[in-house]
Design a protein around this motif. Structure first.
Motif, PDB file in Angstrom:
ATOM      1  N   TRP A  17       0.794  -1.229   0.000  1.00 55.20           N
ATOM      2  CA  TRP A  17       0.000   0.000   0.000  1.00 55.20           C
ATOM      3  C   TRP A  17       0.828   1.281   0.000  1.00 55.20           C
ATOM      4  CZ3 TRP A  17      -4.741  -0.217  -1.494  1.00 55.20           C
ATOM      5  CH2 TRP A  17      -5.469  -1.384  -1.301  1.00 55.20           C
ATOM      6  N   TYR A  20       0.542   4.211  -2.654  1.00 54.77           N
ATOM      7  CA  TYR A  20      -0.706   4.949  -2.730  1.00 54.77           C
ATOM      8  C   TYR A  20      -0.611   6.238  -1.907  1.00 54.77           C
ATOM      9  CZ  TYR A  20      -2.860   0.861  -4.865  1.00 54.77           C
ATOM     10  OH  TYR A  20      -3.178  -0.154  -5.725  1.00 54.77           O
ATOM     11  N   THR A  23      -3.209   8.820   2.902  1.00 53.86           N
ATOM     12  CA  THR A  23      -4.507   8.574   3.526  1.00 53.86           C
ATOM     13  C   THR A  23      -5.091   7.246   3.064  1.00 53.86           C
ATOM     14  OG1 THR A  23      -4.940  10.935   3.679  1.00 53.86           O
ATOM     15  CG2 THR A  23      -6.839   9.491   3.840  1.00 53.86           C
ATOM     16  N   GLU A  24      -5.023   6.995   1.767  1.00 49.56           N
ATOM     17  CA  GLU A  24      -5.536   5.735   1.231  1.00 49.56           C
ATOM     18  C   GLU A  24      -4.717   4.558   1.751  1.00 49.56           C
ATOM     19  OE1 GLU A  24      -6.557   3.588  -3.047  1.00 49.56           O
ATOM     20  OE2 GLU A  24      -5.859   5.657  -3.037  1.00 49.56           O
ATOM     21  N   GLU A  27      -5.565   3.912   5.531  1.00 52.35           N
ATOM     22  CA  GLU A  27      -6.906   3.335   5.660  1.00 52.35           C
ATOM     23  C   GLU A  27      -6.933   1.895   5.172  1.00 52.35           C
ATOM     24  OE1 GLU A  27      -9.481   6.006   3.530  1.00 52.35           O
ATOM     25  OE2 GLU A  27      -9.371   7.541   5.096  1.00 52.35           O
ATOM     26  N   SER A  28      -6.239   1.616   4.084  1.00 51.31           N
ATOM     27  CA  SER A  28      -6.230   0.268   3.516  1.00 51.31           C
ATOM     28  C   SER A  28      -5.460  -0.714   4.382  1.00 51.31           C
ATOM     29  CB  SER A  28      -5.652   0.308   2.101  1.00 51.31           C
ATOM     30  OG  SER A  28      -6.469   1.110   1.274  1.00 51.31           O
TER      31      SER A  28
END
Length: 93
Positions: A17, A20, A23-24, A27-28
């Protein structure tokens, strides 16, 4: 579960992750841990992080510290008092 295996798994998830937007990514990562890790694994990871998080990605540590602090619910608006409705057949004032 073996501590080193848990750290390796956490870093692999974070590596996936990390390209990315932050924030993404955070969260992921948190969603993956919450969805796929057994509560005992999460508890063990909390202990590892509380002990300094040696060997863990800084992004993973940041994500999980936030995760362990609990959800961030937006403030709920205070409902306004209901307005009285005129009775049927009575003109509204």
């Amino acid at each position: 579960m073996d501590k080193e295996v848990l750290i390796q798994m956490a870093n692999q998830i974070t590596d996936f992750w990390s390209p990315y937007p932050k924030t993404e990514a955070t969260e992921s990562i948190a969603r993956h841990i919450h969805t796929f890790w057994d509560p005992r694994m999460r508890d063990q990871m909390k202990t590892i992080i509380d002990d300094g998080g040696e060997g863990l990605s800084p992004l993973f540590i940041e994500t999980m510290k936030d995760y362990f602090n609990g959800p961030k619910s937006p403030a709920k608006p205070v409902p306004s008092a209901p307005q009285a409705k005129p009775k049927a057949g009575t003109p509204a004032s």
